[in-house]
Design a protein around this motif. Structure first.
Motif, PDB file in Angstrom:
ATOM      1  N   ASP A  32       1.054  -1.114   0.096  1.00 40.94           N
ATOM      2  CA  ASP A  32      -0.024   0.145  -0.056  1.00 40.94           C
ATOM      3  C   ASP A  32       0.851   1.339   0.037  1.00 40.94           C
ATOM      4  OD1 ASP A  32      -2.538  -0.761  -0.199  1.00 40.94           O
ATOM      5  OD2 ASP A  32      -2.416  -1.399   1.834  1.00 40.94           O
ATOM      6  N   VAL A  33       0.242   2.334  -0.536  1.00 42.53           N
ATOM      7  CA  VAL A  33       0.984   3.474  -0.854  1.00 42.53           C
ATOM      8  C   VAL A  33       0.345   4.842  -0.528  1.00 42.53           C
ATOM      9  CG1 VAL A  33       0.415   3.494  -3.063  1.00 42.53           C
ATOM     10  CG2 VAL A  33       2.510   4.801  -2.637  1.00 42.53           C
ATOM     11  N   THR A  34       0.892   5.695   0.020  1.00 41.19           N
ATOM     12  CA  THR A  34       0.424   7.259   0.113  1.00 41.19           C
ATOM     13  C   THR A  34       1.377   8.332  -0.246  1.00 41.19           C
ATOM     14  OG1 THR A  34      -1.204   8.702   1.483  1.00 41.19           O
ATOM     15  CG2 THR A  34       0.741   7.517   2.692  1.00 41.19           C
ATOM     16  N   VAL A  35       0.888   9.618  -0.554  1.00 42.63           N
ATOM     17  CA  VAL A  35       2.038  10.354  -0.842  1.00 42.63           C
ATOM     18  C   VAL A  35       1.509  11.740  -0.061  1.00 42.63           C
ATOM     19  CG1 VAL A  35       0.421  10.996  -2.889  1.00 42.63           C
ATOM     20  CG2 VAL A  35       2.687  11.691  -2.727  1.00 42.63           C
ATOM     21  N   GLY A  67       5.609  15.730  -1.869  1.00 42.23           N
ATOM     22  CA  GLY A  67       5.999  14.570  -2.911  1.00 42.23           C
ATOM     23  C   GLY A  67       6.637  13.322  -2.263  1.00 42.23           C
ATOM     24  N   THR A  68       6.843  13.413  -0.923  1.00 44.97           N
ATOM     25  CA  THR A  68       7.444  12.189  -0.309  1.00 44.97           C
ATOM     26  C   THR A  68       6.212  11.237  -0.265  1.00 44.97           C
ATOM     27  OG1 THR A  68       8.498  13.606   1.269  1.00 44.97           O
ATOM     28  CG2 THR A  68       8.183  11.213   1.965  1.00 44.97           C
ATOM     29  N   VAL A  69       6.629  10.106  -0.789  1.00 46.66           N
ATOM     30  CA  VAL A  69       5.862   8.619  -0.833  1.00 46.66           C
ATOM     31  C   VAL A  69       6.244   7.888   0.151  1.00 46.66           C
ATOM     32  CG1 VAL A  69       5.248   7.225  -2.642  1.00 46.66           C
ATOM     33  CG2 VAL A  69       5.918   9.181  -3.518  1.00 46.66           C
ATOM     34  N   TYR A  70       5.247   7.140   0.843  1.00 44.56           N
ATOM     35  CA  TYR A  70       5.306   6.425   1.956  1.00 44.56           C
ATOM     36  C   TYR A  70       4.522   4.956   1.385  1.00 44.56           C
ATOM     37  CZ  TYR A  70       5.778  10.552   4.594  1.00 44.56           C
ATOM     38  OH  TYR A  70       6.198  11.928   5.045  1.00 44.56           O
ATOM     39  N   PHE A  71       5.210   3.854   1.649  1.00 46.81           N
ATOM     40  CA  PHE A  71       4.723   2.550   1.321  1.00 46.81           C
ATOM     41  C   PHE A  71       4.974   1.614   2.454  1.00 46.81           C
ATOM     42  CE2 PHE A  71       8.781   2.393  -0.824  1.00 46.81           C
ATOM     43  CZ  PHE A  71       9.244   1.174  -0.517  1.00 46.81           C
ATOM     44  N   THR A  72       4.079   0.411   2.279  1.00 45.25           N
ATOM     45  CA  THR A  72       4.331  -0.722   3.157  1.00 45.25           C
ATOM     46  C   THR A  72       4.893  -1.966   2.328  1.00 45.25           C
ATOM     47  OG1 THR A  72       1.936  -1.671   3.015  1.00 45.25           O
ATOM     48  CG2 THR A  72       2.695  -0.059   4.799  1.00 45.25           C
ATOM     49  N   ASP A  73       5.907  -2.513   3.113  1.00 49.36           N
ATOM     50  CA  ASP A  73       6.504  -3.809   2.272  1.00 49.36           C
ATOM     51  C   ASP A  73       6.249  -5.102   3.071  1.00 49.36           C
ATOM     52  OD1 ASP A  73       8.085  -5.035   0.608  1.00 49.36           O
ATOM     53  OD2 ASP A  73       9.947  -4.823   1.556  1.00 49.36           O
ATOM     54  N   PRO A  74       4.932  -5.800   3.207  1.00 47.83           N
ATOM     55  CA  PRO A  74       4.867  -7.193   3.759  1.00 47.83           C
ATOM     56  C   PRO A  74       5.585  -8.155   2.810  1.00 47.83           C
ATOM     57  CG  PRO A  74       2.959  -6.314   2.771  1.00 47.83           C
ATOM     58  CD  PRO A  74       3.928  -5.172   2.715  1.00 47.83           C
ATOM     59  N   ASP A  75       5.215  -9.448   3.107  1.00 45.47           N
ATOM     60  CA  ASP A  75       5.706 -10.259   2.043  1.00 45.47           C
ATOM     61  C   ASP A  75       4.698 -11.286   1.426  1.00 45.47           C
ATOM     62  OD1 ASP A  75       5.136 -11.918   4.197  1.00 45.47           O
ATOM     63  OD2 ASP A  75       6.857 -12.540   4.882  1.00 45.47           O
ATOM     64  N   PHE A  76       3.167 -10.671   1.411  1.00 45.97           N
ATOM     65  CA  PHE A  76       2.403 -11.368   0.827  1.00 45.97           C
ATOM     66  C   PHE A  76       2.452 -12.035  -0.429  1.00 45.97           C
ATOM     67  CE2 PHE A  76      -0.086  -8.589   4.000  1.00 45.97           C
ATOM     68  CZ  PHE A  76       0.068  -9.545   5.153  1.00 45.97           C
ATOM     69  N   GLN A  77       2.687 -11.055  -1.346  1.00 47.91           N
ATOM     70  CA  GLN A  77       3.013 -11.313  -2.955  1.00 47.91           C
ATOM     71  C   GLN A  77       4.607 -11.536  -3.191  1.00 47.91           C
ATOM     72  OE1 GLN A  77       0.473  -8.647  -2.121  1.00 47.91           O
ATOM     73  NE2 GLN A  77      -0.810 -10.375  -2.221  1.00 47.91           N
ATOM     74  N   ARG A  78       5.417 -12.090  -2.292  1.00 48.68           N
ATOM     75  CA  ARG A  78       6.631 -12.240  -2.518  1.00 48.68           C
ATOM     76  C   ARG A  78       6.763 -13.555  -3.273  1.00 48.68           C
ATOM     77  NH1 ARG A  78      10.054 -12.633   2.332  1.00 48.68           N
ATOM     78  NH2 ARG A  78       9.810 -14.731   2.126  1.00 48.68           N
TER      79      ARG A  78
END
Length: 458
Positions: free
Chosen positions: A281-284, A288-299
């Motif tokens: 997921d992502v938000t901005v 212009g700073t972009v924040y995102f999450t990095d779980p491993d669900f689709q690795r």
């Protein structure tokens, strides 16, 4: 009066310099007789003329004032077809040219290429009156009111706001189902459409899930494929409305798609040389700073290069910075309307967290916001209320900024994400359904419910 974010321009007819100031906003542009600037017949085709028409709130009258000085509707930009008096004003593919640059001053809209003003032909307020360029004057047919903006970068109306929930327990209405696995809804104000991801079952030796970005048009009920093979999960529209940021698990990256050309650019490919797991997921932010999450669900079957860590990152000017690598399976991520608080759902930790956000986009120490297990996507409204989806029960849990529970919204069986949209910003869209048991047999749907407070971001 709000000014567009463009360079200082000198009005040739008056010799008065006017300077633009940032004021991103969406809504109607009204002129002589209280009539609205309207895209003729609601057609998004290049060259469609702009006319005056009785205001009706339709998508053809919803204009987004962009930070680059352009004004957009239906995914196209307000464009001068020439520079002479009488030149047609139309919509055309956004291209950054001076023919699409406008400055507001003393109620007028000045075109940068022609140094002439937006004008209602024949000083008429009749429905169907065509708009044109003409030498600037003080006439009522050159007086325009842009969408009002306030609250941070101008995407929220003024409060105060009441309770967003018409009742403490709501049930959303299904719009359509039959999709394999829906995720990442985000509202495109310029076209008055919802963009969302449809993910398919994993393929190939690594079992990576392909996905498309779909477009839902509420005015027609149509669902179309906007960007095939996008590789996306969560989505977020940029503040200037030109780009869609995508958490792209296909390349284990953060990407950006140009909304006009659909061209893909990689925003973040790795952290300190190590590939991400599967950005989700992502938000901005306004800067212009972009924040995102990095779980491993689709690795899927790809090697773990994060040494078992699942993390939250930010990207500023191409530089990737770690925010937190101690949350197990971080998922939904949202910024408050004032940009001062970042919320992150811990899918496997049983909590939603918040971080203070500094002026440069960096974050301070984490604190607990609420306890809530199985969190997925989320969003925020203009009052700062937090909407957090829980996958297992198909619900949206609504909390005040202080963490007080305001109620729940039920939708389908397994809710994945949520976003505000609609011309008045009060429609909440929810993706939910039954996942595939193999062979793309999933049955996900898009749901909606009307609330009392407009949403953020818009």
């Amino acid at each position: 009066m709000k000014f567009l974010a463009v360079a200082t321009i000198v009005l040739a007819v008056t010799g008065v310099a006017v300077t633009g100031a940032s004021a991103a906003a969406s809504g109607q542009i009204t002129g002589i007789g209280g009539k609205c600037a309207d895209v003729t017949n609601g057609s998004p085709a290049n060259g469609t003329r702009i006319q005056l028409w009785t205001c009706n709130g339709g998508a053809a009258q919803q204009w987004t004032v962009r930070d680059d000085g352009s004004i957009a509707a239906l995914g196209r930009c307000l464009n001068a077809a020439g520079t002479a008096n009488g030149a047609a004003v139309q919509i055309f593919d956004c291209n950054g040219s001076t023919a699409q640059q406008w400055t507001a001053s003393s109620g007028r809209l000045l075109n940068a290429a022609a140094q002439k003003c937006l004008d209602a032909t024949g000083v008429s307020s009749a429905d169907g009156t065509k708009l044109q360029l003409w030498s600037c004057s003080s006439g009522t047919n050159q007086q325009w009111t842009l969408p009002a903006s306030s609250g941070g970068p101008g995407l929220c109306p003024q409060g105060p706001f009441g309770n967003p929930m018409p009742s403490p327990n709501l049930t959303a209405t299904k719009i359509r189902d039959g999709f394999n696995f829906l995720e990442g809804p985000t509202w495109d104000a310029a076209s008055q459409t919802l963009l969302l991801t449809n993910m398919y079952d994993g393929t190939g030796s690594q079992n990576v899930q392909p996905s498309d970005i779909l477009r839902y048009t509420p005015s027609t009920g149509a669902f179309t494929t906007f960007i095939p093979n996008a590789g996306s999960n969560g989505l977020a529209i940029s503040r200037d409305g030109t780009t869609i940021y995508a958490a792209t698990h296909d390349q284990r990256s953060l990407s950006a798609y140009n909304l006009a050309t659909k061209q893909r650019t990689t925003i973040a490919a790795n952290y300190q040389g190590h590939l991400f797991n599967s950005p989700n997921d992502v938000t901005v932010g306004a800067n212009g700073t972009v924040y995102f999450t990095d779980p491993d669900f689709q690795r899927a079957n790809r090697p773990d290069q994060m040494s078992g860590r699942t993390s939250v990152f930010r990207v500023t000017n191409g530089v990737v910075t770690l925010i937190d690598d101690t949350i197990r399976e971080p998922n939904g991520i949202e910024l408050s309307p004032d940009g001062k608080t970042l919320y992150v759902g811990g899918n496997a930790s049983g909590k939603v967290y918040r971080y203070p956000v500094n002026a440069d986009g960096s974050t301070g120490p984490r604190s607990d916001f609420v306890s809530l297990g199985g969190t997925d996507g989320g969003t925020i409204d203009c009052a700062g209320n937090v909407y957090q989806v829980t996958y297992g029960d198909g619900k949206v849990h609504v909390y005040s900024p202080s963490g007080q529970s305001l109620g729940t919204i039920s939708a389908g069986r397994n809710a994945t994400n949520v976003a505000f949209g609609g011309a008045d910003r009060t429609t909440l869209y929810i993706t939910s359904g039954t996942p595939s048991s193999g062979g793309n047999t999933g049955n996900f749907g898009l749901y909606s419910v009307r609330l009392n407070v407009p949403g953020w971001p818009y």
